[in-house]
Motif scaffolding. Structure first.
Motif, PDB file in Angstrom:
ATOM      1  N   GLN A  61       0.845  -1.183   0.000  1.00  4.68           N
ATOM      2  CA  GLN A  61       0.000   0.000   0.000  1.00  4.68           C
ATOM      3  C   GLN A  61       0.887   1.242   0.000  1.00  4.68           C
ATOM      4  O   GLN A  61       2.001   1.214   0.513  1.00  4.68           O
ATOM      5  CB  GLN A  61      -0.907  -0.007   1.235  1.00  4.68           C
ATOM      6  N   LEU A  62       0.367   2.330  -0.588  1.00  2.66           N
ATOM      7  CA  LEU A  62       1.094   3.600  -0.617  1.00  2.66           C
ATOM      8  C   LEU A  62       0.611   4.468   0.541  1.00  2.66           C
ATOM      9  O   LEU A  62      -0.579   4.522   0.832  1.00  2.66           O
ATOM     10  CB  LEU A  62       0.851   4.324  -1.937  1.00  2.66           C
ATOM     11  N   VAL A  63       1.528   5.149   1.178  1.00  3.51           N
ATOM     12  CA  VAL A  63       1.196   6.109   2.233  1.00  3.51           C
ATOM     13  C   VAL A  63       1.704   7.468   1.779  1.00  3.51           C
ATOM     14  O   VAL A  63       2.869   7.599   1.403  1.00  3.51           O
ATOM     15  CB  VAL A  63       1.844   5.721   3.576  1.00  3.51           C
ATOM     16  N   SER A  64       0.832   8.471   1.784  1.00  2.00           N
ATOM     17  CA  SER A  64       1.180   9.789   1.268  1.00  2.00           C
ATOM     18  C   SER A  64       1.033  10.832   2.367  1.00  2.00           C
ATOM     19  O   SER A  64       0.066  10.814   3.125  1.00  2.00           O
ATOM     20  CB  SER A  64       0.244  10.112   0.102  1.00  2.00           C
ATOM     21  N   THR A  65       1.994  11.754   2.433  1.00  2.00           N
ATOM     22  CA  THR A  65       1.923  12.812   3.438  1.00  2.00           C
ATOM     23  C   THR A  65       2.479  14.100   2.857  1.00  2.00           C
ATOM     24  O   THR A  65       3.232  14.057   1.874  1.00  2.00           O
ATOM     25  CB  THR A  65       2.703  12.408   4.709  1.00  2.00           C
ATOM     26  N   ALA A  66       2.114  15.236   3.412  1.00  2.00           N
ATOM     27  CA  ALA A  66       2.639  16.527   2.956  1.00  2.00           C
ATOM     28  C   ALA A  66       2.745  17.477   4.129  1.00  2.00           C
ATOM     29  O   ALA A  66       1.940  17.421   5.067  1.00  2.00           O
ATOM     30  CB  ALA A  66       1.718  17.121   1.887  1.00  2.00           C
ATOM     31  N   ASP A  67       3.740  18.336   4.079  1.00  2.00           N
ATOM     32  CA  ASP A  67       3.936  19.340   5.125  1.00  2.00           C
ATOM     33  C   ASP A  67       4.572  20.574   4.513  1.00  2.00           C
ATOM     34  O   ASP A  67       5.450  20.470   3.672  1.00  2.00           O
ATOM     35  CB  ASP A  67       4.859  18.791   6.220  1.00  2.00           C
ATOM     36  N   THR A  68       4.149  21.730   4.967  1.00  2.00           N
ATOM     37  CA  THR A  68       4.648  23.000   4.449  1.00  2.00           C
ATOM     38  C   THR A  68       5.386  23.754   5.549  1.00  2.00           C
ATOM     39  O   THR A  68       4.926  23.792   6.685  1.00  2.00           O
ATOM     40  CB  THR A  68       3.463  23.865   3.967  1.00  2.00           C
ATOM     41  N   LEU A  69       6.528  24.325   5.203  1.00  2.00           N
ATOM     42  CA  LEU A  69       7.245  25.199   6.131  1.00  2.00           C
ATOM     43  C   LEU A  69       7.151  26.633   5.614  1.00  2.00           C
ATOM     44  O   LEU A  69       7.588  26.914   4.494  1.00  2.00           O
ATOM     45  CB  LEU A  69       8.723  24.801   6.245  1.00  2.00           C
ATOM     46  N   VAL A  70       6.587  27.511   6.422  1.00  2.00           N
ATOM     47  CA  VAL A  70       6.453  28.919   6.063  1.00  2.00           C
ATOM     48  C   VAL A  70       7.504  29.720   6.834  1.00  2.00           C
ATOM     49  O   VAL A  70       7.585  29.605   8.063  1.00  2.00           O
ATOM     50  CB  VAL A  70       5.038  29.435   6.402  1.00  2.00           C
ATOM     51  N   ALA A  71       8.294  30.517   6.101  1.00  2.00           N
ATOM     52  CA  ALA A  71       9.332  31.337   6.752  1.00  2.00           C
ATOM     53  C   ALA A  71       8.684  32.259   7.778  1.00  2.00           C
ATOM     54  O   ALA A  71       7.641  32.854   7.537  1.00  2.00           O
ATOM     55  CB  ALA A  71      10.080  32.154   5.709  1.00  2.00           C
ATOM     56  N   GLY A  72       9.321  32.366   8.944  1.00  2.00           N
ATOM     57  CA  GLY A  72       8.818  33.244   9.995  1.00  2.00           C
ATOM     58  C   GLY A  72       7.751  32.610  10.852  1.00  2.00           C
ATOM     59  O   GLY A  72       7.374  33.147  11.899  1.00  2.00           O
TER      60      GLY A  72
ATOM     61  N   PRO B 265       9.892   5.267   3.319  1.00  2.00           N
ATOM     62  CA  PRO B 265       9.813   6.399   2.389  1.00  2.00           C
ATOM     63  C   PRO B 265      10.433   6.081   1.030  1.00  2.00           C
ATOM     64  O   PRO B 265      11.359   5.281   0.933  1.00  2.00           O
ATOM     65  CB  PRO B 265      10.613   7.496   3.105  1.00  2.00           C
ATOM     66  N   ALA B 266       9.934   6.737  -0.028  1.00  2.00           N
ATOM     67  CA  ALA B 266      10.441   6.460  -1.368  1.00  2.00           C
ATOM     68  C   ALA B 266      10.532   7.700  -2.263  1.00  2.00           C
ATOM     69  O   ALA B 266      11.598   8.016  -2.765  1.00  2.00           O
ATOM     70  CB  ALA B 266       9.563   5.409  -2.045  1.00  2.00           C
ATOM     71  N   TRP B 267       9.422   8.407  -2.466  1.00  2.00           N
ATOM     72  CA  TRP B 267       9.357   9.443  -3.503  1.00  2.00           C
ATOM     73  C   TRP B 267       8.942  10.790  -2.902  1.00  2.00           C
ATOM     74  O   TRP B 267       7.934  10.870  -2.199  1.00  2.00           O
ATOM     75  CB  TRP B 267       8.300   9.071  -4.552  1.00  2.00           C
ATOM     76  N   ALA B 268       9.684  11.825  -3.242  1.00  2.00           N
ATOM     77  CA  ALA B 268       9.356  13.162  -2.743  1.00  2.00           C
ATOM     78  C   ALA B 268       9.045  14.103  -3.890  1.00  2.00           C
ATOM     79  O   ALA B 268       9.572  13.962  -5.001  1.00  2.00           O
ATOM     80  CB  ALA B 268      10.530  13.719  -1.935  1.00  2.00           C
ATOM     81  N   SER B 269       8.186  15.068  -3.601  1.00  2.00           N
ATOM     82  CA  SER B 269       7.897  16.150  -4.526  1.00  2.00           C
ATOM     83  C   SER B 269       8.081  17.451  -3.738  1.00  2.00           C
ATOM     84  O   SER B 269       7.764  17.517  -2.553  1.00  2.00           O
ATOM     85  CB  SER B 269       6.472  15.959  -5.040  1.00  2.00           C
TER      86      SER B 269
ATOM     87  N   THR C 254       5.847  10.119  -0.456  1.00  2.00           N
ATOM     88  CA  THR C 254       5.102   8.869  -0.563  1.00  2.00           C
ATOM     89  C   THR C 254       5.991   7.719  -0.114  1.00  2.00           C
ATOM     90  O   THR C 254       7.188   7.703  -0.407  1.00  2.00           O
ATOM     91  CB  THR C 254       4.643   8.628  -2.014  1.00  2.00           C
ATOM     92  N   GLY C 255       5.384   6.762   0.591  1.00  2.00           N
ATOM     93  CA  GLY C 255       6.120   5.582   1.038  1.00  2.00           C
ATOM     94  C   GLY C 255       5.257   4.343   0.936  1.00  2.00           C
ATOM     95  O   GLY C 255       4.107   4.404   0.478  1.00  2.00           O
ATOM     96  N   PHE C 256       5.811   3.222   1.368  1.00  3.27           N
ATOM     97  CA  PHE C 256       5.145   1.924   1.217  1.00  3.27           C
ATOM     98  C   PHE C 256       4.931   1.260   2.571  1.00  3.27           C
ATOM     99  O   PHE C 256       5.744   1.396   3.477  1.00  3.27           O
ATOM    100  CB  PHE C 256       5.995   0.967   0.381  1.00  3.27           C
TER     101      PHE C 256
END
Ligand code: ADP
Ligand code: MG
Length: 317
Positions: free
Chosen positions: A39-50, A81-85, A133-135
């Motif tokens: 199965q694929l596991v997908s996650t995302a996180d944003t870093l905002v300056a300040g 983990p495997a693939w980053a965007s 994305t990871g497995f």
């Protein structure tokens, strides 16, 4: 430098080349070969300056941390983990900043066999978003929702160091300051521990917003309560200096940005946990127990109650 030469100059050459990346950076989309039966596991996180990092943070640390916080989410899911965007919003094409950012990002990517397979680059206030994305074998993802009354609650590593780096550096010795800064800027995602906890932990979460907030998420998702002995929380030597100077436990209990794992394990699985955790470099500590109540109750070792002073960072409040 336009965006295309920027991407070519900084992001095409990279340390990891995975055989499951059929087509990487350069086309309208990446073509990725999902591993059979996973199965694929997908996650995302944003870093905002300040907001997520001080404006003066070194570019290499921003690059490292943008990937680290996502690796930590996959660790908490028990995923490999495997693939980053990478979605980059930059005020300008500063080559020296970009080179250092790239080096920080790829240094950590190399350690975890992560390949950058695409992204987007636009102009605007500095903002770094990563999608990863990871497995995981079918049905084996760790979630926040499986904790049962009677399970023991554990954390990896030490707590509160990153919060000390943001708030209480002045009373610490030079080495302790350096330790806390490293903990803030270069968190160590606990990927090996997360993967090892498949089939052993009943629930898991990574500590990004602080134990108060994140353990609260586990309790809510699992429909349980928890009782935590704050005197069991694992503290670094640096944090002990903070204590010796009169500092309290608030940074360890409620401070964010540690990126350790918090997980629950049924007592019957404790032997397995101890056997597999012997190989971890981060260590692990039992801090309390899951209860059938609702909410988290905090107390000292002598039984007296403890009231957390920090309750974790929230957007939009
Ligand atoms: P399009 O206009 O078709 O969306 P882009 O010009 O945005 O394509 O991107 C060209 C290629 O470069 C794509 O493969 C995209 O995934 C990749 N890319 C863009 N920005 C980044 C980045 N910051 N890191 C990695 N790859 C990127
Ligand atoms: Mg296109």
């Amino acid at each position: 430098m336009d965006e295309f030469s920027l991407i070519r100059q900084f992001f095409v050459d990279q340390p990891v080349s995975r055989s499951d990346v059929v087509l990487g950076i350069g086309d309208d989309g990446a073509v990725l070969q999902a591993p059979a039966g996973q199965q694929l596991v997908s996650t995302a996180d944003t870093l905002v300056a300040g907001r997520h990092f001080p404006d003066a943070t070194a570019a290499a640390d921003v690059g490292y941390k943008a990937l680290a916080v996502n690796l930590s989410d996959l660790a908490a899911m028990g995923a490999e983990p495997a693939w980053a965007s990478l979605q980059l919003t930059l005020p300008e094409a500063d080559e020296s900043w970009l080179g250092q950012f790239r080096d920080g990002f790829f240094a950590l990517a190399a350690r975890h066999q992560v390949q950058l397979v695409g992204g987007d680059t636009v102009r605007g206030p500095l903002n770094v978003a990563v999608q990863l994305t990871g497995f995981v074998p079918p049905g084996q993802a760790l979630t926040r929702g499986g904790a049962q009354p009677g399970d023991d609650i554990y954390v990896t590593g030490t707590l509160g160091d990153a919060a000390l780096a943001l708030q209480h550096l002045e009373v610490l010795s030079g080495p302790a300051q350096a330790w806390c800064r490293t903990r803030l800027n270069r968190p160590m995602p606990r990927c090996a521990a997360g993967i090892a906890l498949r089939g052993v932990a009943s629930a898991a979460i990574d500590l990004s917003d602080g134990l108060v907030a994140d353990l609260g998420h586990v309790a809510e998702a699992s429909g349980v309560g928890a009782r935590i002995d704050v005197d069991l929380l694992p503290l670094s030597d640096a944090y002990r200096e903070h204590r010796a100077a009169g500092g309290g436990l608030d940074a360890a209990v409620g401070g964010g940005d540690d990126y350790e794992l918090c997980f629950t394990v049924a007592p019957a699985q404790q032997g397995r946990l101890e056997a597999l955790a012997a190989g971890w470099d981060c260590g692990f500590t039992r801090i309390g127990v899951v209860t059938g109540d609702s909410g988290v109750e905090w107390h000292h070792g002598d039984g007296s109650s403890y009231r957390p002073g920090l309750t974790g960072f929230r957007h939009f409040t």
